[in-house]
Scaffold this motif. Structure first.
Motif, mmCIF file in Angstrom:
data_model
loop_
_atom_site.group_PDB
_atom_site.id
_atom_site.type_symbol
_atom_site.label_atom_id
_atom_site.label_comp_id
_atom_site.label_asym_id
_atom_site.label_seq_id
_atom_site.Cartn_x
_atom_site.Cartn_y
_atom_site.Cartn_z
ATOM 1 N N ILE A 110 0.833 -1.203 0.000
ATOM 2 C CA ILE A 110 0.000 0.000 0.000
ATOM 3 C C ILE A 110 0.865 1.250 0.000
ATOM 4 O O ILE A 110 1.810 1.361 0.792
ATOM 5 C CB ILE A 110 -0.910 0.025 1.250
ATOM 6 N N LYS A 111 0.536 2.188 -0.872
ATOM 7 C CA LYS A 111 1.217 3.476 -0.897
ATOM 8 C C LYS A 111 0.178 4.577 -0.737
ATOM 9 O O LYS A 111 -0.751 4.703 -1.533
ATOM 10 C CB LYS A 111 1.958 3.676 -2.222
ATOM 11 N N VAL A 112 0.319 5.382 0.318
ATOM 12 C CA VAL A 112 -0.617 6.484 0.569
ATOM 13 C C VAL A 112 -0.173 7.696 -0.244
ATOM 14 O O VAL A 112 0.982 8.118 -0.188
ATOM 15 C CB VAL A 112 -0.672 6.828 2.072
ATOM 16 N N THR A 113 -1.116 8.258 -0.999
ATOM 17 C CA THR A 113 -0.789 9.383 -1.883
ATOM 18 C C THR A 113 -1.446 10.701 -1.469
ATOM 19 O O THR A 113 -1.055 11.758 -1.941
ATOM 20 C CB THR A 113 -1.200 9.056 -3.327
ATOM 21 N N ASP A 114 -2.446 10.650 -0.582
ATOM 22 C CA ASP A 114 -3.091 11.882 -0.137
ATOM 23 C C ASP A 114 -3.892 11.599 1.129
ATOM 24 O O ASP A 114 -4.149 10.437 1.474
ATOM 25 C CB ASP A 114 -4.019 12.436 -1.233
ATOM 26 N N HIS A 115 -4.317 12.665 1.801
ATOM 27 C CA HIS A 115 -5.019 12.505 3.069
ATOM 28 C C HIS A 115 -5.959 13.690 3.283
ATOM 29 O O HIS A 115 -5.626 14.835 2.937
ATOM 30 C CB HIS A 115 -4.011 12.424 4.222
ATOM 31 N N LYS A 116 -7.154 13.431 3.824
ATOM 32 C CA LYS A 116 -8.100 14.483 4.185
ATOM 33 C C LYS A 116 -8.507 14.306 5.640
ATOM 34 O O LYS A 116 -8.926 13.215 6.041
ATOM 35 C CB LYS A 116 -9.365 14.409 3.318
ATOM 36 N N ASP A 117 -8.385 15.377 6.417
ATOM 37 C CA ASP A 117 -8.830 15.327 7.803
ATOM 38 C C ASP A 117 -10.360 15.316 7.865
ATOM 39 O O ASP A 117 -11.042 15.781 6.943
ATOM 40 C CB ASP A 117 -8.317 16.536 8.579
#
Length: 385
Positions: free
Chosen positions: A310-317
């Motif tokens: 798994i590679k995380v590319t973005d995040h939203k709080d």
């Protein structure tokens, strides 16, 4: 693996109330009866060969959830578009003098254009002709009101439609299920845009109504924490370890996903799964994805589907939206609701004022009107005996 294969309407769980009135296709549903019938069957956006990593906890073997009612009108519009496009042929197929010409033969016996026409009329000619009448009425009223439809109008309508489906992937899946392209859909949109533009000036929305809507639906104006990630899915840990070694040596993640991943729903997109909430994934997947920082790649993660990298590319709080932030969106929704409520009356009144002839239904109405006095007279004679 596109999570919307199985949870295409997941985003609507929080926003369904907000979005459910955005589409104006319901305005003419009463005039397109065949579309109403078709719309009763929910569109299944599940791809048979996609790995359901996005199943919710405890639902690995469950059937896909029944889509909520909000997007039904959209799907009805798509299905109606297909029916209308196909059925236009019904009205036009026999307009020449060669109606006796054979369109097929069976052991030398001819099936003529006229026979084909009659069967097509039986199969849906009345509803198709009524749809054409409705379209012509709206076109005439739009011309009187100086209403035009621009490319920008169509694109805006299209974006609204995508939002109601919960995203572009689910929208495209529904199009595919209906055997339509975006261009096919765009050709059908001018009618609903014209109708909305005709009726919108007749409705008003007050600040009090907007506040009341916000207070009533406040729970829907929030977003959970979300992560965007890509993954590569393989069967064995040995395969996963080999891929991790290549990544550490500088290999491109998206390229390896296309080459190595067994998830047919995401591999062509370089393994991209778009944004998802914690509950959208099986626990093993979510637990790791939500701990990674943007840009980080996991070790091999085991789930019931195999081993994931798994590679995380973005995040939203997580976020709770204020009334001010949602004011324009709410206003748009309330306008659409009022337009929908007004449309039925407007369509009936416009139809009553118009001079309309319909050869497919007028003859039936005349026959029924003639038969009614005869039946009444027969009943009267019977009562005098």
């Amino acid at each position: 693996m596109d999570k919307k294969d199985l949870n295409g309407n997941e985003n609507l769980e929080n926003n369904g109330t907000m979005e459910e009135e955005l589409n104006t296709s319901e305005i003419i549903n009463e005039e397109v009866e065949v579309a109403q019938v078709a719309a009763e069957e929910p569109v299944n956006t599940t791809k048979a060969d996609s790995i359901p990593v996005m199943n919710k906890v405890g639902a690995n073997n469950a059937t896909p959830p029944t889509p909520p009612t909000a997007p039904r009108s959209n799907k009805a519009w798509m299905i109606a578009s297909i029916v209308l496009a196909a059925a236009l042929i019904i009205v036009l197929v026999v307009q020449k003098d060669d109606s006796k010409k054979a369109v097929a033969t069976v052991n030398g016996t001819k099936i003529t254009k006229e026979q084909l026409y009659d069967k097509l009329i039986e199969a849906g000619g009345e509803s198709t002709l009524q749809s054409m009448i409705t379209t012509e009425l709206v076109d005439q009223e739009a011309k009187k009101a100086n209403v035009t439809v621009t490319d920008e109008d169509i694109n805006t309508e299209l974006e609204d439609l995508k939002a109601q489906f919960g995203g572009e992937a689910a929208f495209n899946a529904a199009l595919s299920q209906s055997s339509m392209t975006v261009d096919d859909l765009k050709k059908q949109m001018p009618l609903q845009v014209k109708l909305r533009k005709i009726l919108e000036p007749q409705v008003t929305v007050t600040d009090d109504e907007i506040k009341e809507y916000y207070d009533t639906n406040k729970a829907t104006f929030s977003e959970e924490e979300q992560v965007r990630a890509s993954h590569i899915l393989v069967e064995t840990k040995e395969e996963a370890d080999a891929i991790l070694k290549q990544l550490k040596e500088g290999a491109d993640f998206a390229t390896l996903a296309k080459e190595k991943s067994s998830d047919t729903g995401s591999k062509d997109n370089g393994g991209d799964l778009d944004f998802f909430k914690r509950g959208d994934m099986v626990a093993e997947f979510s637990d790791v994805a939500f701990k990674l920082k943007v840009g980080e790649t996991s070790d091999a993660v085991k789930s019931d589907y195999g081993y994931h990298i798994i590679k995380v590319t973005d995040h939203k709080d997580a976020k709770d939206y204020t009334l001010e932030e949602k004011k324009d969106e709410i206003r748009k929704t309330l306008v659409s609701q009022k337009v929908s409520a007004l449309s039925s009356t407007w369509m009936s009144e416009t139809t009553e004022k118009a001079k309309i002839t319909n050869t497919l239904t007028d003859a039936k109405e005349d026959a029924a009107a003639t038969a009614e006095p005869t039946a009444s007279a027969a009943a009267g004679n019977e009562s005098t005996k």
